[in-house]
Design an enzyme around this catalytic site. Structure first.
Site, PDB file in Angstrom:
ATOM      1  N   GLY A 135      37.589  31.544  48.440  1.00 24.64           N
ATOM      2  CA  GLY A 135      38.082  32.032  47.149  1.00 24.64           C
ATOM      3  C   GLY A 135      37.761  33.507  47.012  1.00 24.64           C
ATOM      4  O   GLY A 135      38.553  34.369  47.425  1.00 24.64           O
ATOM      5  N   THR A 162      48.373  28.869  40.584  1.00 17.83           N
ATOM      6  CA  THR A 162      49.080  28.908  39.308  1.00 17.83           C
ATOM      7  C   THR A 162      50.574  28.734  39.551  1.00 17.83           C
ATOM      8  O   THR A 162      51.128  29.385  40.450  1.00 17.83           O
ATOM      9  CB  THR A 162      48.810  30.268  38.606  1.00 17.83           C
ATOM     10  OG1 THR A 162      47.406  30.404  38.437  1.00 17.83           O
ATOM     11  CG2 THR A 162      49.492  30.335  37.248  1.00 17.83           C
ATOM     12  N   ARG A 263      33.659  30.105   2.773  1.00 18.75           N
ATOM     13  CA  ARG A 263      32.691  29.001   2.870  1.00 18.75           C
ATOM     14  C   ARG A 263      31.386  29.383   2.164  1.00 18.75           C
ATOM     15  O   ARG A 263      30.792  30.418   2.462  1.00 18.75           O
ATOM     16  CB  ARG A 263      32.401  28.722   4.347  1.00 18.75           C
ATOM     17  CG  ARG A 263      31.369  27.666   4.596  1.00 18.75           C
ATOM     18  CD  ARG A 263      31.930  26.301   4.399  1.00 18.75           C
ATOM     19  NE  ARG A 263      31.007  25.281   4.866  1.00 18.75           N
ATOM     20  CZ  ARG A 263      31.187  23.988   4.640  1.00 18.75           C
ATOM     21  NH1 ARG A 263      32.259  23.573   3.956  1.00 18.75           N
ATOM     22  NH2 ARG A 263      30.332  23.112   5.091  1.00 18.75           N
ATOM     23  N   ILE A 332      30.462  30.397  13.569  1.00 14.99           N
ATOM     24  CA  ILE A 332      30.661  30.699  12.139  1.00 14.99           C
ATOM     25  C   ILE A 332      31.428  29.563  11.456  1.00 14.99           C
ATOM     26  O   ILE A 332      31.254  29.318  10.265  1.00 14.99           O
ATOM     27  CB  ILE A 332      31.386  32.074  11.986  1.00 14.99           C
ATOM     28  CG1 ILE A 332      30.417  33.197  12.390  1.00 14.99           C
ATOM     29  CG2 ILE A 332      31.895  32.288  10.556  1.00 14.99           C
ATOM     30  CD1 ILE A 332      31.044  34.585  12.480  1.00 14.99           C
ATOM     31  N   GLU A 358      41.338  35.875  39.409  1.00 16.03           N
ATOM     32  CA  GLU A 358      41.634  37.266  39.822  1.00 16.03           C
ATOM     33  C   GLU A 358      40.365  38.112  39.905  1.00 16.03           C
ATOM     34  O   GLU A 358      40.311  39.239  39.420  1.00 16.03           O
ATOM     35  CB  GLU A 358      42.693  37.870  38.898  1.00 16.03           C
ATOM     36  CG  GLU A 358      43.994  37.094  39.056  1.00 16.03           C
ATOM     37  CD  GLU A 358      45.211  37.770  38.492  1.00 16.03           C
ATOM     38  OE1 GLU A 358      45.197  39.013  38.385  1.00 16.03           O
ATOM     39  OE2 GLU A 358      46.173  37.056  38.186  1.00 16.03           O
TER      40      GLU A 358
HETATM   41  C1  LIG Z   1      43.155  28.225  36.651  1.00 16.69           C
HETATM   42  C2  LIG Z   1      43.060  29.002  37.948  1.00 16.69           C
HETATM   43  C3  LIG Z   1      44.194  29.645  38.428  1.00 16.69           C
HETATM   44  C4  LIG Z   1      44.163  30.312  39.661  1.00 16.69           C
HETATM   45  N1  LIG Z   1      45.314  30.848  40.175  1.00 16.69           N
HETATM   46  C5  LIG Z   1      45.330  31.279  41.472  1.00 16.69           C
HETATM   47  C6  LIG Z   1      46.567  31.629  42.115  1.00 16.69           C
HETATM   48  O1  LIG Z   1      47.657  31.625  41.497  1.00 16.69           O
HETATM   49  N2  LIG Z   1      46.550  31.982  43.425  1.00 16.69           N
HETATM   50  C7  LIG Z   1      45.392  32.019  44.153  1.00 16.69           C
HETATM   51  O2  LIG Z   1      45.452  32.335  45.338  1.00 16.69           O
HETATM   52  N3  LIG Z   1      44.185  31.703  43.570  1.00 16.69           N
HETATM   53  C8  LIG Z   1      44.133  31.315  42.263  1.00 16.69           C
HETATM   54  N4  LIG Z   1      42.943  30.965  41.666  1.00 16.69           N
HETATM   55  C9  LIG Z   1      41.709  31.026  42.459  1.00 16.69           C
HETATM   56  C10 LIG Z   1      40.709  32.045  41.944  1.00 16.69           C
HETATM   57  O3  LIG Z   1      41.145  33.350  42.210  1.00 16.69           O
HETATM   58  C11 LIG Z   1      39.340  31.703  42.566  1.00 16.69           C
HETATM   59  O4  LIG Z   1      38.906  30.497  41.967  1.00 16.69           O
HETATM   60  C12 LIG Z   1      38.332  32.798  42.376  1.00 16.69           C
HETATM   61  O5  LIG Z   1      38.669  33.944  43.111  1.00 16.69           O
HETATM   62  C13 LIG Z   1      36.915  32.354  42.771  1.00 16.69           C
HETATM   63  O6  LIG Z   1      36.901  31.746  44.022  1.00 16.69           O
HETATM   64  P1  LIG Z   1      36.188  30.310  44.211  1.00 16.69           P
HETATM   65  O7  LIG Z   1      36.668  29.415  43.117  1.00 16.69           O
HETATM   66  O8  LIG Z   1      36.385  29.872  45.607  1.00 16.69           O
HETATM   67  O9  LIG Z   1      34.669  30.574  43.940  1.00 16.69           O
HETATM   68  P2  LIG Z   1      33.603  31.086  45.037  1.00 16.69           P
HETATM   69  O10 LIG Z   1      34.153  32.250  45.767  1.00 16.69           O
HETATM   70  O11 LIG Z   1      33.128  29.922  45.819  1.00 16.69           O
HETATM   71  O12 LIG Z   1      32.425  31.579  44.101  1.00 16.69           O
HETATM   72  C14 LIG Z   1      31.535  30.672  43.440  1.00 16.69           C
HETATM   73  C15 LIG Z   1      30.568  31.495  42.586  1.00 16.69           C
HETATM   74  O13 LIG Z   1      29.820  32.364  43.434  1.00 16.69           O
HETATM   75  C16 LIG Z   1      30.007  33.713  43.035  1.00 16.69           C
HETATM   76  N5  LIG Z   1      30.033  34.570  44.211  1.00 16.69           N
HETATM   77  C17 LIG Z   1      30.886  34.503  45.254  1.00 16.69           C
HETATM   78  N6  LIG Z   1      30.617  35.479  46.140  1.00 16.69           N
HETATM   79  C18 LIG Z   1      29.586  36.187  45.617  1.00 16.69           C
HETATM   80  C19 LIG Z   1      28.872  37.354  46.034  1.00 16.69           C
HETATM   81  N7  LIG Z   1      29.182  37.992  47.172  1.00 16.69           N
HETATM   82  N8  LIG Z   1      27.859  37.803  45.251  1.00 16.69           N
HETATM   83  C20 LIG Z   1      27.551  37.161  44.096  1.00 16.69           C
HETATM   84  N9  LIG Z   1      28.201  36.070  43.645  1.00 16.69           N
HETATM   85  C21 LIG Z   1      29.212  35.603  44.382  1.00 16.69           C
HETATM   86  C22 LIG Z   1      31.331  33.731  42.287  1.00 16.69           C
HETATM   87  O14 LIG Z   1      31.421  34.810  41.398  1.00 16.69           O
HETATM   88  C23 LIG Z   1      31.286  32.387  41.578  1.00 16.69           C
HETATM   89  O15 LIG Z   1      30.492  32.509  40.426  1.00 16.69           O
HETATM   90  C24 LIG Z   1      42.941  30.374  40.396  1.00 16.69           C
HETATM   91  C25 LIG Z   1      41.785  29.769  39.871  1.00 16.69           C
HETATM   92  C26 LIG Z   1      41.833  29.087  38.680  1.00 16.69           C
HETATM   93  C27 LIG Z   1      40.576  28.414  38.183  1.00 16.69           C
END
Ligand SMILES: Cc1cc2nc3c(=O)[nH]c(=O)nc-3n(C[C@H](O)[C@H](O)[C@H](O)COP(=O)(O)OP(=O)(O)OC[C@H]3O[C@@H](n4cnc5c(N)ncnc54)[C@H](O)[C@@H]3O)c2cc1C
Length: 383
Positions: A135, A162, A263, A332, A358
């Protein structure tokens, strides 16, 4: 010169959209809530299309789409103002006439088959890079593309896509021998989608590619040049996500003000209590800071500057602060804030996504810190 005044055109566009939202969208809110709460989409594709065509009659079509493609070709500042107005309602609506920025890189045949019908709303696209194992670390994707004569064979799984359930075609990123490559793949070429239930209303999809054969002419851009396209897609409008949150926070704070004034507890309106006043004050201050950060980022985009740092700052601040604001507004309202009679909990769930998609908060912080620590961006003001 620092000038906070809007141009006549910017003011006219903002006012028109404000009226459109008040007349056409806000009245739909009770029905949207009712439908969503019985498991249906808040607004159907046909209803959305009818509203888009109504807006088109007044020229609101293709906000950022260049005029040569029939759009308005508005600047980033105007687009941001417009997005904030749309954010004043939770009715899921976007103006028609838009297409993903990377489709404009297609050759003339690809433009004919994918870009133009998407602009017209005849075809729906989706963008697929995220995978179950990749991700934030998008370079770790494993979906593969193997050349086989004049075709490519794609295998792998994408997640959280999405519009993946509704899309007619996907811009999918897969690893070829030459590197990450973007393919335009029609649904009838064989990929499957499965809805993913989320805490919000916009359910994304998991996509499965099992030996999907794609003609070689469906490579978008260069073979091996996909990652640059993905970055371009993700970076196209980071400022637009917090722009929408501005409108939502305005509506929410207005609700908090009405509640605080009406309120009464212990013989006095909530508005007289310092604890409540401070929640209102903090929310108003943070909303104003968010407006300025977003407008600064939009101004950099419009001026053609490198806006990446400003956009990351606006996205991070917007995600964090919009979530704090909706939480205060819910507080609130007391118990009523927690019910489904009011839309606050719906906004609460929707705004939570802003901290994840994103680029998560942590990834924005990583970008912002790296830019400064490596000396790419000075700590001093960027005007
Ligand atoms: C409703 C929804 C719509 C979406 N739409 C699309 C889409 O249209 N197309 C698409 O391709 N993707 C889409 N996504 C995917 C989205 O972009 C990813 O979920 C997002 O980039 C995070 O990746 P992950 O879920 O794998 O989390 P991970 O990368 O596994 O991260 C897990 C946690 O660890 C943290 N983390 C990760 N790396 C680090 C680091 N180096 N240092 C500190 N913290 C870190 C993250 O911030 C997060 O809190 C969508 C997601 C959702 C929920």
């Amino acid at each position: 010169m620092v000038d906070f005044a809007l141009s006549d055109e910017q003011r006219a566009v903002r006012d028109w959209v404000r009226t459109f939202v008040e007349r056409e969208l806000v009245p739909l809110e009770p029905e949207v809530l009712r439908r969503e709460r019985s498991g249906e989409p808040g607004i159907t594709r046909e209803e959305s299309r009818a509203l888009q065509l109504k807006a088109r009659e007044s020229g609101f079509w293709g906000i950022l789409t260049p005029e040569e493609y029939g759009g308005m070709g508005l600047g980033a500042i105007t687009a941001s103002l417009l997005e904030a107005e749309l954010g004043r309602t939770f009715v899921p609506f976007r103006f028609g006439g838009a297409a993903d920025n990377i489709l404009f890189h297609g050759n003339s045949q690809q433009k004919e088959r994918y870009l133009l019908p998407t602009i017209e709303g005849e075809r729906i696209s989706c963008f697929a890079i995220t995978e179950p194992g990749a991700g934030s670390d998008a370079r770790a994707i494993r979906t593969s593309a193997r050349r086989d004569g004049d075709h490519w064979v794609i295998n792998g799984e994408k997640t959280f896509i999405t519009q993946g359930n509704e899309a007619d075609f996907v811009m999918v990123f897969a690893v070829a021998e030459e590197g990450v490559t973007c393919f335009l793949v029609d649904r009838d070429m064989g990929w499957k989608s499965e809805p993913i239930q989320t805490m919000g209303q916009w359910g994304p999809a998991a996509l499965v590619f099992d030996d999907v054969r794609v003609p070689a002419e469906n490579v978008l851009g260069e073979v091996g040049g996909g990652f640059a396209l993905a970055l371009q897609w993700i970076g196209q409008g980071r400022y637009l996500l917090p722009s929408r949150a501005i409108g939502s926070c305005e509506r929410l704070i207005e609700m908090a003000v009405a509640q605080a004034n009406s309120r009464t507890t212990f013989g006095e309106p909530l508005a007289e209590r310092q604890a409540i006043q401070w929640m209102v004050a903090d929310s108003v201050v943070e909303l104003q800071a968010l407006r300025l950060l977003v407008l600064h980022a939009a101004w950099q985009v419009e001026a053609g500057h490198d806006s990446r740092q400003a956009q990351s700052i606006a996205k991070l601040y917007g995600g964090v602060k919009a979530n704090e604001i909706v939480d205060r507004v819910l507080q609130i309202h007391g118990g009523m804030g927690y019910t489904r009679e009011l839309p606050i909990e719906r906004w609460y769930r929707e705004l939570r996504l802003l901290r994840i998609y994103e680029g998560t908060d942590e990834i924005q912080r990583r970008t912002i810190a790296r830019n400064v620590l490596k000396g790419h961006v000075p700590v001093s003001a960027q005007f």
